[in-house]
Design a protein around this motif. Structure first.
Motif, PDB file in Angstrom:
ATOM      1  N   UNK A 178       7.772   8.580  11.729  1.00 62.94           N
ATOM      2  CA  UNK A 178       8.176   9.696  10.863  1.00 62.94           C
ATOM      3  C   UNK A 178       9.326   9.282   9.957  1.00 62.94           C
ATOM      4  N   UNK A 179      10.211   8.420  10.486  1.00 70.10           N
ATOM      5  CA  UNK A 179      11.378   8.003   9.694  1.00 70.10           C
ATOM      6  C   UNK A 179      10.942   7.145   8.505  1.00 70.10           C
ATOM      7  N   UNK A 180       9.854   6.400   8.722  1.00 70.47           N
ATOM      8  CA  UNK A 180       9.287   5.611   7.632  1.00 70.47           C
ATOM      9  C   UNK A 180       8.744   6.555   6.548  1.00 70.47           C
ATOM     10  N   UNK A 181       8.015   7.581   7.003  1.00 68.08           N
ATOM     11  CA  UNK A 181       7.470   8.547   6.040  1.00 68.08           C
ATOM     12  C   UNK A 181       8.611   9.216   5.281  1.00 68.08           C
ATOM     13  N   UNK A 182       9.675   9.534   6.023  1.00 67.34           N
ATOM     14  CA  UNK A 182      10.794  10.239   5.398  1.00 67.34           C
ATOM     15  C   UNK A 182      11.443   9.396   4.312  1.00 67.34           C
ATOM     16  N   UNK A 183      11.669   8.102   4.611  1.00 68.21           N
ATOM     17  CA  UNK A 183      12.391   7.368   3.568  1.00 68.21           C
ATOM     18  C   UNK A 183      11.474   6.811   2.487  1.00 68.21           C
ATOM     19  N   UNK A 184      10.155   6.817   2.696  1.00 68.23           N
ATOM     20  CA  UNK A 184       9.262   6.265   1.667  1.00 68.23           C
ATOM     21  C   UNK A 184       8.308   7.308   1.106  1.00 68.23           C
ATOM     22  N   UNK A 185       8.733   8.568   1.102  1.00 74.81           N
ATOM     23  CA  UNK A 185       7.942   9.649   0.489  1.00 74.81           C
ATOM     24  C   UNK A 185       6.544   9.802   1.064  1.00 74.81           C
ATOM     25  N   UNK A 186       6.401   9.570   2.344  1.00 74.87           N
ATOM     26  CA  UNK A 186       5.094   9.779   2.976  1.00 74.87           C
ATOM     27  C   UNK A 186       4.897  11.239   3.337  1.00 74.87           C
ATOM     28  N   UNK A 187       3.650  11.659   3.391  1.00 80.35           N
ATOM     29  CA  UNK A 187       3.300  13.017   3.797  1.00 80.35           C
ATOM     30  C   UNK A 187       2.838  12.956   5.252  1.00 80.35           C
ATOM     31  N   UNK A 188       3.240  13.951   6.060  1.00 84.09           N
ATOM     32  CA  UNK A 188       2.839  13.989   7.473  1.00 84.09           C
ATOM     33  C   UNK A 188       1.746  15.048   7.673  1.00 84.09           C
ATOM     34  N   UNK A 189       1.260  15.157   8.911  1.00 81.96           N
ATOM     35  CA  UNK A 189       0.318  16.242   9.200  1.00 81.96           C
ATOM     36  C   UNK A 189       1.040  17.321   9.996  1.00 81.96           C
ATOM     37  N   UNK A 190       0.479  18.536   9.979  1.00 80.95           N
ATOM     38  CA  UNK A 190       1.019  19.611  10.809  1.00 80.95           C
ATOM     39  C   UNK A 190      -0.117  20.222  11.622  1.00 80.95           C
ATOM     40  N   UNK A 191       0.255  20.890  12.703  1.00 79.64           N
ATOM     41  CA  UNK A 191      -0.752  21.513  13.553  1.00 79.64           C
ATOM     42  C   UNK A 191      -1.283  20.519  14.556  1.00 79.64           C
ATOM     43  N   UNK A 192      -2.493  20.779  15.056  1.00 73.55           N
ATOM     44  CA  UNK A 192      -2.942  20.009  16.204  1.00 73.55           C
ATOM     45  C   UNK A 192      -4.460  20.041  16.350  1.00 73.55           C
ATOM     46  N   UNK A 193      -4.999  18.946  16.916  1.00 76.71           N
ATOM     47  CA  UNK A 193      -6.420  18.923  17.272  1.00 76.71           C
ATOM     48  C   UNK A 193      -6.602  19.432  18.691  1.00 76.71           C
ATOM     49  N   UNK A 194      -5.521  19.859  19.332  1.00 78.69           N
ATOM     50  CA  UNK A 194      -5.495  19.937  20.781  1.00 78.69           C
ATOM     51  C   UNK A 194      -5.114  21.320  21.317  1.00 78.69           C
ATOM     52  N   UNK A 195      -3.880  21.729  21.082  1.00 75.59           N
ATOM     53  CA  UNK A 195      -3.369  22.948  21.722  1.00 75.59           C
ATOM     54  C   UNK A 195      -2.603  23.848  20.755  1.00 75.59           C
TER      55      UNK A 195
ATOM     56  N   UNK B 130       0.835  -1.214   0.000  1.00 78.01           N
ATOM     57  CA  UNK B 130       0.000   0.000   0.000  1.00 78.01           C
ATOM     58  C   UNK B 130       0.865   1.259   0.000  1.00 78.01           C
ATOM     59  N   UNK B 131       1.990   1.215   0.717  1.00 71.30           N
ATOM     60  CA  UNK B 131       2.821   2.423   0.812  1.00 71.30           C
ATOM     61  C   UNK B 131       3.656   2.653  -0.451  1.00 71.30           C
ATOM     62  N   UNK B 132       3.600   1.715  -1.368  1.00 72.05           N
ATOM     63  CA  UNK B 132       4.237   1.970  -2.664  1.00 72.05           C
ATOM     64  C   UNK B 132       3.326   2.781  -3.580  1.00 72.05           C
ATOM     65  N   UNK B 133       2.067   2.825  -3.218  1.00 71.91           N
ATOM     66  CA  UNK B 133       1.112   3.642  -3.972  1.00 71.91           C
ATOM     67  C   UNK B 133       1.303   5.087  -3.533  1.00 71.91           C
ATOM     68  N   UNK B 134       1.682   5.963  -4.445  1.00 68.58           N
ATOM     69  CA  UNK B 134       1.912   7.350  -4.054  1.00 68.58           C
ATOM     70  C   UNK B 134       0.741   8.216  -4.518  1.00 68.58           C
ATOM     71  N   UNK B 135       0.369   9.304  -3.858  1.00 66.70           N
ATOM     72  CA  UNK B 135       0.946   9.734  -2.602  1.00 66.70           C
ATOM     73  C   UNK B 135       0.296   9.015  -1.421  1.00 66.70           C
ATOM     74  N   UNK B 136       1.076   8.904  -0.325  1.00 64.19           N
ATOM     75  CA  UNK B 136       0.485   8.336   0.888  1.00 64.19           C
ATOM     76  C   UNK B 136       0.722   9.261   2.075  1.00 64.19           C
ATOM     77  N   UNK B 137      -0.147   9.124   3.077  1.00 64.15           N
ATOM     78  CA  UNK B 137      -0.155  10.054   4.204  1.00 64.15           C
ATOM     79  C   UNK B 137      -0.137   9.289   5.520  1.00 64.15           C
ATOM     80  N   UNK B 138       0.653   9.807   6.458  1.00 67.36           N
ATOM     81  CA  UNK B 138       0.654   9.266   7.831  1.00 67.36           C
ATOM     82  C   UNK B 138      -0.098  10.238   8.738  1.00 67.36           C
ATOM     83  N   UNK B 139      -1.175   9.780   9.335  1.00 63.16           N
ATOM     84  CA  UNK B 139      -1.988  10.610  10.257  1.00 63.16           C
ATOM     85  C   UNK B 139      -1.849  10.005  11.654  1.00 63.16           C
ATOM     86  N   UNK B 140      -1.117  10.710  12.543  1.00 64.02           N
ATOM     87  CA  UNK B 140      -0.891  10.145  13.875  1.00 64.02           C
ATOM     88  C   UNK B 140      -1.745  10.874  14.905  1.00 64.02           C
ATOM     89  N   UNK B 141      -2.414  10.112  15.766  1.00 68.82           N
ATOM     90  CA  UNK B 141      -3.207  10.696  16.852  1.00 68.82           C
ATOM     91  C   UNK B 141      -2.442  10.646  18.158  1.00 68.82           C
TER      92      UNK B 141
END
Ligand SMILES: Nc1nc2c(c(=O)[nH]1)N[C@H]1C(S)=C(S)[C@@H](COP(=O)(O)OP(=O)(O)OC[C@H]3O[C@@H](n4cnc5c(=O)[nH]c(N)nc54)[C@H](O)[C@@H]3O)O[C@H]1N2
Ligand SMILES: Nc1nc2c(c(=O)[nH]1)N[C@H]1C(S)=C(S)[C@@H](COP(=O)(O)OP(=O)(O)OC[C@H]3O[C@@H](n4cnc5c(=O)[nH]c(N)nc54)[C@H](O)[C@@H]3O)O[C@H]1N2
Ligand code: SF4
Ligand SMILES: [Mo]
Length: 595
Positions: A98-115, A75-86
């Motif tokens: 995050x290191x997985x996202x970094x080496x496999x072209x994953x997109x991360x989230x920014x900001x926060x649901x919280x503070x 699944x992670x070979x299908x681009x683009x892919x996103x990592x959403x961490x709670x």
């Protein structure tokens, strides 16, 4: 006895000890004075009362962990892919992915649901968001509990508030409000304006701390001019407080050791950063920074000063409004976006359309039910980790207590996927753990987070204490005018009234974890419904069927549905704050309709 810490998203980050012969029996650790040997029932629910996912699944079929990891790698070979961490587990090792996202072209989230909005505001004023240690709170005379439901969300702080004069600023009559000397039952979203008006009166009365200001925040005269751009009468009407309220509060704050305990409740708005900036500015005028028994406590940046080996610079999407449908594959780790994100009908629809939705977590939830691939995680007793806290300074090693055949740790997951994709392996787990631990500050018997200072901002602001405090100097609030809301107004203006919707935390859940709450809406008497009535709560973004509970302590313009109630986020808006990419759960008004 084996030492660990509670992984749950909570101010307290309690110390936990475990007897390896009876690993399921957890006891509060005494090593950190703050939590002092006590735990709450949530940890028990986390471990014993919530069924775990035991078997991996691929498209509805139970498979071995190896097969499931093969499916993730594909699944992670299908681009683009996103990592959403709670924030299901707040151990630092969660971020190894995050290191997985970094080496496999994953997109991360920014900001926060919280503070995120409050944090952005603090950083703009002070340069860094340092923790106010509980020991300083204990030395105060007056504590202003400003939009934090301490009794429920931060229970270990309670002994530190003993014998203090308590002021509460909260639209709800919280347990601590009942005991307060003064409770300002402010209009929701009114805190920016309240702080501005308090600041203005303080300077009008010439009661600001000029000596401190000259040294650390010399632009206070310009800030005074800024406060003068707001009309006093209009503001008092807007926040529904009187001149007497303002006078009473100012009297309590002058020439005393004062702490503001600010919670997440005040900043779940588009203007949340400005709210924290205004509260900080008021504190600065009172000269509360860098002095014993004084200060502003918010959710602190627990990783301040930490060189985090998992920090990765890759592309990001805002977490409050993540456009999932842009992605072929989405990996959800330690969270439940289908239920915890705002505007959840949109979120669910988009998640349903994702070709490969991967859920990596401990329990079944609204997100696992939509997932194509389900990977069970190890719980906190089955893996190695480190816990920092947004409510106290201690850094705690979370030792593995026992081994189990269920699930996989975040570290092993990352390593296994990298192997399958023929990528460079990451370093040993021990390396990361030791690297992070080595940055702890030894204080007495304990290790503290690298950013810990006994008296934060004593020498000044910014990372090195060389900067001045920066006052807020512009503000823009469009809430009452946003187009969507205007249309909503026109629709409802004939008969119905609109109410602020508050969705605070309860003692029964940690966010969407554990038992789901029955759909109950707490409404004021004037709304004209009785206990047990069935109603539809309607916002611009969706509708929720609820049972009524009449609450006579509520403001006439406010209704409450607790966080953890299934479907509550159907009602909340898909917007990010103007700074900090924060979810704006508080920027919503609702109608109450008969079904
Ligand atoms: N039991 C329990 N504890 C928890 C959690 C949980 O789910 N359950 N969650 C944890 C997490 S993730 C977090 S972020 C923290 C958050 O902990 P808190 O900061 O306490 O968060 P909330 O419950 O969102 O809001 C606190 C208070 O803000 C008030 N409030 C809402 N809107 C406004 C406003 O406009 N102005 C003012 N002045 N007050 C307002 C609410 O009425 C509420 O009493 O708690 C943590 N602890
Ligand atoms: N309306 C409204 N919505 C809100 C809020 C609000 O006040 N009002 N509060 C917001 C806030 S402050 C927050 S922090 C968010 C939280 O929202 P999320 O970050 O989505 O967190 P949870 O809903 O608690 O879901 C946590 C999940 O993590 C998984 N988990 C637990 N431990 C582990 C582990 O060790 N490893 C892995 N891989 N998974 C694990 C569990 O399966 C659990 O279902 O919700 C936000 N949503
Ligand atoms: S108070 Fe918070 S940190 Fe302590 S055991 Fe309960 S949930 Fe965990
Ligand atoms: Mo949170």
């Amino acid at each position: 006895m084996i030492q660990t810490a509670c992984p749950l998203d909570c101010f307290d980050a309690c110390s936990v000890v475990c007897d390896s012969n009876h690993p399921q029996k957890l006891v509060g650790g005494h090593n950190i004075p703050y939590t002092n040997g006590t735990l709450c029932a949530h940890l028990y629910k986390h471990l014993h009362e919530t069924d775990r996912i035991e078997k991996p699944r691929v498209r509805g079929k139970e498979v071995s962990m190896d097969e499931a990891l093969d499916a993730v790698a594909d699944a992670l070979q299908e681009k683009p892919w996103l990592l959403w961490r709670g924030s299901g587990n707040l151990g630092i090792m969660q971020k190894v992915t995050n290191l997985l996202a970094k080496s496999c072209d994953g997109v991360l989230t920014r900001g926060s649901l919280c503070d995120g909005a409050g944090d952005a505001g603090i950083v703009a004023s002070r340069g860094v968001n340092r923790l106010l240690p509980p020991e300083q709170i204990a030395k105060s005379e007056v504590v202003v509990v400003w939009g934090r439901n301490v009794t429920i969300t931060n229970s270990h702080i309670m002994p530190y508030l003993k014998d203090k004069e308590i002021v509460v600023i909260d639209p709800l009559v919280t347990p601590i409000a009942k005991k307060a000397k003064l409770h300002l039952q402010i209009r929701p979203r009114g805190d920016f304006y309240l702080a501005i008006i308090l600041a203005r009166f303080l300077m009008m009365e010439d009661a600001h701390d000029k000596e401190w200001l000259e040294e650390f925040a010399s632009e206070y005269e310009e800030f005074y001019e800024f406060t003068r751009t707001f009309r006093i009468k209009a503001i008092l009407e807007h926040i529904e407080l009187s001149l007497n309220d303002i006078g009473d509060l100012l009297l309590m704050l002058q020439k005393r050791r004062v702490v503001f305990l600010v919670g997440a409740g005040v900043q779940r708005h588009e203007i949340g950063d400005s709210t924290l900036r205004a509260i900080d500015a008021l504190a600065a005028l009172l000269g509360l920074f860098g002095k014993e028994g004084c200060g502003v406590s918010f959710l602190a940046d627990s990783q301040l000063g930490l060189e985090n080996p998992f920090d990765a610079t890759t592309k990001t999407e805002p977490i409050a409004t993540t456009p999932f449908s842009k992605y072929k594959s989405v990996l959800v780790q330690g969270g439940n976006p289908a239920e915890s994100m705002p505007c959840s009908l949109r979120v669910k629809e988009e998640l349903e359309g994702v070709e490969n939705l991967i859920y990596f977590g401990l329990y079944e939830n609204e997100t696992s039910q939509l997932a194509d691939i389900v990977i069970p995680a190890k719980n906190f007793l089955e893996k190695e980790d480190i816990r920092l806290s947004y409510g106290h300074q201690y850094m705690q090693k979370m030792n593995r207590v026992y081994n189990s055949n269920i699930g996989i740790s975040e570290y092993d997951f990352s390593q296994e996927i990298l192997k399958r994709l023929a990528k460079e392996p990451i370093k040993d787990e021990e390396y990361y753990i030791n690297y992070i631990l080595s940055q702890g500050k030894k204080v007495g018997e304990n290790y503290c987070s690298p950013g810990y200072q006994e008296l934060p901002y004593r020498d000044g602001f910014g990372e090195d204490g060389n900067d001045e405090f920066e006052f807020i100097d512009d503000f823009y609030d469009d809430f009452e005018n946003i187009k969507a809301l205007r249309n909503f107004r026109q629709k409802v203006k004939k008969s119905e009234t609109e109410y602020w919707l508050l969705t605070p935390k309860t003692g029964k859940t940690i966010n969407t974890q554990f038992n789901k709450l029955e759909a109950i809406v707490h409404i004021p008497k004037v709304a004209g419904f009785g206990n047990g009535d069935e109603v539809i709560i309607k916002s611009l973004w969706g509708e929720l069927h609820c049972k009524v509970k009449v609450d006579e302590t509520l403001r006439e313009d406010t209704v409450v549905i607790y966080m953890g109630t299934k479907g509550v986020n159907i009602l909340t808006p898909p917007i990010s704050s103007s700074e900090g990419d924060m979810a704006c759960y508080g920027d919503v008004k609702v109608e109450i309709l008969k079904p």
